[in-house]
Motif scaffolding. Structure first.
Motif, mmCIF file in Angstrom:
data_model
loop_
_atom_site.group_PDB
_atom_site.id
_atom_site.type_symbol
_atom_site.label_atom_id
_atom_site.label_comp_id
_atom_site.label_asym_id
_atom_site.label_seq_id
_atom_site.Cartn_x
_atom_site.Cartn_y
_atom_site.Cartn_z
ATOM 1 N N GLY A 313 0.814 -1.202 0.000
ATOM 2 C CA GLY A 313 0.000 0.000 0.000
ATOM 3 C C GLY A 313 0.847 1.251 0.000
ATOM 4 N N ALA A 314 0.201 2.374 0.207
ATOM 5 C CA ALA A 314 0.900 3.658 0.248
ATOM 6 C C ALA A 314 1.901 3.663 1.403
ATOM 7 C CB ALA A 314 -0.089 4.800 0.409
ATOM 8 N N GLY A 315 3.076 4.203 1.148
ATOM 9 C CA GLY A 315 4.128 4.181 2.153
ATOM 10 C C GLY A 315 3.762 4.896 3.441
ATOM 11 N N ALA A 316 2.892 5.885 3.377
ATOM 12 C CA ALA A 316 2.525 6.647 4.563
ATOM 13 C C ALA A 316 1.538 5.913 5.462
ATOM 14 C CB ALA A 316 1.931 7.995 4.157
ATOM 15 N N ALA A 317 0.904 4.843 4.961
ATOM 16 C CA ALA A 317 -0.066 4.101 5.766
ATOM 17 C C ALA A 317 0.660 3.245 6.796
ATOM 18 C CB ALA A 317 -0.929 3.231 4.864
ATOM 19 N N ALA A 318 0.171 3.249 8.022
ATOM 20 C CA ALA A 318 0.863 2.569 9.119
ATOM 21 C C ALA A 318 0.993 1.073 8.887
ATOM 22 C CB ALA A 318 0.131 2.839 10.432
ATOM 23 N N GLU A 319 0.013 0.470 8.221
ATOM 24 C CA GLU A 319 0.022 -0.981 8.057
ATOM 25 C C GLU A 319 0.871 -1.443 6.868
ATOM 26 O OE1 GLU A 319 -3.533 0.633 5.785
ATOM 27 O OE2 GLU A 319 -2.499 1.020 7.686
ATOM 28 N N THR A 320 1.327 -0.536 6.019
ATOM 29 C CA THR A 320 2.045 -0.910 4.804
ATOM 30 C C THR A 320 3.403 -1.531 5.113
ATOM 31 O OG1 THR A 320 0.948 0.753 3.430
ATOM 32 C CG2 THR A 320 3.115 -0.008 2.698
ATOM 33 N N GLN A 321 3.672 -2.661 4.455
ATOM 34 C CA GLN A 321 4.970 -3.329 4.559
ATOM 35 C C GLN A 321 5.771 -3.246 3.266
ATOM 36 O OE1 GLN A 321 2.922 -6.977 5.935
ATOM 37 N NE2 GLN A 321 4.410 -6.984 7.615
ATOM 38 N N MET A 322 5.106 -3.041 2.147
ATOM 39 C CA MET A 322 5.788 -2.816 0.871
ATOM 40 C C MET A 322 5.045 -1.737 0.111
ATOM 41 S SD MET A 322 6.871 -5.405 -2.246
ATOM 42 C CE MET A 322 5.587 -4.951 -3.438
ATOM 43 N N GLY A 323 5.753 -0.728 -0.325
ATOM 44 C CA GLY A 323 5.138 0.383 -1.030
ATOM 45 C C GLY A 323 5.130 0.187 -2.529
ATOM 46 N N PRO A 324 4.824 1.238 -3.270
ATOM 47 C CA PRO A 324 4.784 1.165 -4.724
ATOM 48 C C PRO A 324 6.181 1.188 -5.328
ATOM 49 C CG PRO A 324 4.383 3.414 -4.008
ATOM 50 C CD PRO A 324 4.468 2.584 -2.760
ATOM 51 N N LEU A 325 6.244 0.855 -6.587
ATOM 52 C CA LEU A 325 7.449 1.091 -7.370
ATOM 53 C C LEU A 325 7.536 2.580 -7.689
ATOM 54 C CD1 LEU A 325 7.065 -2.008 -9.671
ATOM 55 C CD2 LEU A 325 8.849 -1.694 -7.964
ATOM 56 N N ALA A 326 8.700 3.020 -8.112
ATOM 57 C CA ALA A 326 8.915 4.457 -8.257
ATOM 58 C C ALA A 326 8.286 5.040 -9.512
ATOM 59 C CB ALA A 326 10.413 4.756 -8.256
ATOM 60 N N HIS A 327 8.106 4.204 -10.545
ATOM 61 C CA HIS A 327 7.608 4.711 -11.824
ATOM 62 C C HIS A 327 6.591 3.733 -12.410
ATOM 63 C CE1 HIS A 327 11.174 7.282 -11.811
ATOM 64 N NE2 HIS A 327 11.911 6.196 -11.668
ATOM 65 N N ALA A 328 5.759 4.239 -13.281
ATOM 66 C CA ALA A 328 4.863 3.357 -14.031
ATOM 67 C C ALA A 328 5.666 2.404 -14.902
ATOM 68 C CB ALA A 328 3.911 4.193 -14.880
#
Length: 478
Positions: A313-328
């Motif tokens: 999920g979004a990096g700012a969400a407390a439950e997130t363990q893996m965020g997005p990739l940097a680019h499409a």
């Protein structure tokens, strides 16, 4: 969020005058955060003049005084770590917990270089003639051009800045246009700590234009680059053409070797942590997990379970363990790797798809098994959340397979046997080997690769040596 004056030149923050601008996006949503002004050739020329003036001041500043300034910068970086971490997550996407580790460690790198710079000792050589004195001095190489990537916008750049400044060099740092704000705030800390005008300069620009202009300049005497192998080859060749010293920290395709005597659960847990950290966008991230046949099924089960449980999920969400990739484009690249592996006969154990229902740049943590050696993911660095799990039978076999690629950055291994650990440490062809734990990237240790993964090191005494050159002095009274 995006500042209109992102360039630091000769102690002043200013807007870039290039006709182009860069759009900075939130990788969790794909939304534009703002535009970044870029450096023109006129701006770069001013930065070169400033760096030359700054070098003449800084090289004559004692190592003791330089160390005090860097110590203040380290303290300021710690005070501002939360702000910097928030900026990293917003622009780069990694979970806030990971960004806090990155931002919080910046001060440690600066502190270590500050102390090491005070101990950049020369040596005395016994003379052949009585009354003579023979000494070797270690002097700063000169103004540095440093190029840093977006995956670790603070921890990559801080090592270049701290190493150069501790040695007495000035530096022009070219930060990543995708993640500028954390770099800007980090440079403010150095400026506020008392680094003189011109000693530290920060640019953003069209990458090929900036590298070509700076490296060709007679002012620049040292080049440091972290990034992809193709770009590293190009910049290394340009630096060699102009006889510039160069440090290249390039891509990797790290093997992770699990022997049948290892703690399988511990190996799977650490392997998943290392693989999916920063969504796999780590040069030292393991991709080829070689598991001895008798332990293979247990490892695949434990490792796949770890990957499947990760909260994306979004990096700012407390439950997130893996965020997005940097680019499409990184999402497209992951889909391409998986499709190719499937066509080659591999099985997707976990993941393998884009994350549906979001405009962000998300891809599932992915585990592939039964992957043949001719699949593209076995040859090219995926730089994303894809792991391949492979069987091996003998130590000779796995060492040969681990060394088969032209990459040689990092390797990892799990075994309870001292003999096996020693054999792996001796025979793996890479710049860093970590056995039974993660032991890389501390400020006091060298970080660098062999073969196509580059040459030279950052961190450790080797990282300071890269910014120093020897001068032999022989004298006798007359």
């Amino acid at each position: 969020m995006i500042l209109n004056t992102p360039l630091l030149i000769d102690g002043a923050w200013r807007a870039g005058t290039h006709a182009q601008r860069a759009t900075v996006r939130d990788p969790a949503t794909g939304a534009a955060l703002g535009e970044l002004t870029l450096a023109s050739e006129q701006d770069m020329a001013l930065a070169l003049e400033a760096a030359q003036r700054g070098f003449e001041i800084w090289r004559k500043t004692s190592a003791y005084e330089r160390s005090k300034v860097l110590g203040r910068a380290a303290d300021l970086l710690r005070e501002r770590a939360e702000t910097i971490a928030q900026l990293i997550t917003k622009e780069q996407g990694k979970p806030l917990a990971e960004a806090r580790v990155e931002a919080g460690g910046a001060g440690d790198h600066v502190d270590w270089y500050a102390e090491e710079g005070r101990r950049a000792y020369g040596r005395v050589i016994p003379p052949r003639q009585r009354g003579a004195r023979q000494i070797v001095l270690r002097e700063p190489v000169g103004p540095v051009a440093a190029f840093s990537p977006w995956n670790f916008p603070v921890s990559q750049l801080v090592r270049k800045i701290a190493g150069a400044l501790a040695a007495g060099c000035s530096i022009i740092a070219k930060g990543p246009e995708e993640t500028p704000s954390s770099c800007i705030e980090m440079c403010r800390a150095f400026q506020d700590a008392g680094v003189p005008a011109g000693v530290l300069n920060l640019l953003f620009g069209v990458p090929a234009e900036v590298s070509s202009f700076l490296i060709r300049s007679e002012v620049i005497r040292k080049v440091s680059f972290t990034g992809s192998v193709p770009v590293g080859r190009s910049l290394g060749a340009l630096a060699a053409q102009h006889l510039k010293r160069c440090t290249l920290e390039l891509g990797g395709h790290a093997p992770f070797i699990v022997c049948d005597d290892a703690d399988i659960e511990a190996a799977a847990a650490l392997g998943a942590s290392l693989k999916f950290r920063n969504a796999g966008q780590v040069c030292a991230s393991p991709t080829r997990f070689f598991v001895q046949s008798s332990a293979y099924d247990a490892f695949v089960s434990a490792f796949a379970s770890q990957a499947a449980r990760l909260v994306v999920g979004a990096g700012a969400a407390a439950e997130t363990q893996m965020g997005p990739l940097a680019h499409a484009r990184r999402v497209d690249a992951m889909a391409g790797f998986v499709a190719d592996a499937r066509e080659c006969g591999a099985t997707v154990q976990v993941g393998g798809e884009r994350v549906a229902g979001t405009d962000g740049f998300f891809f599932q943590p992915t585990v592939l098994v039964d992957v043949p050696d001719h699949a593209r993911v076995m040859r090219d660095e995926p730089f994303g959340p894809i792991a391949t799990v492979l069987r091996f039978d003998t130590l000779d076999e796995v060492i040969a397979r681990a060394n088969a690629l032209p990459y040689g950055l990092a390797a990892f291994a799990f075994t309870r046997s001292i003999a096996t650990a020693t054999r792996l440490a001796d025979d793996l062809e890479c710049g860093m080997v970590s056995i039974n734990h993660f032991g890389l990237a501390a400020p006091e240790t060298p970080f660098g690769g062999w073969k196509d993964s580059g040459y030279g090191s950052e961190g450790g005494s080797e990282g300071l040596d890269a910014y120093l050159q020897p001068k032999f002095v022989s004298q006798i009274g007359i």
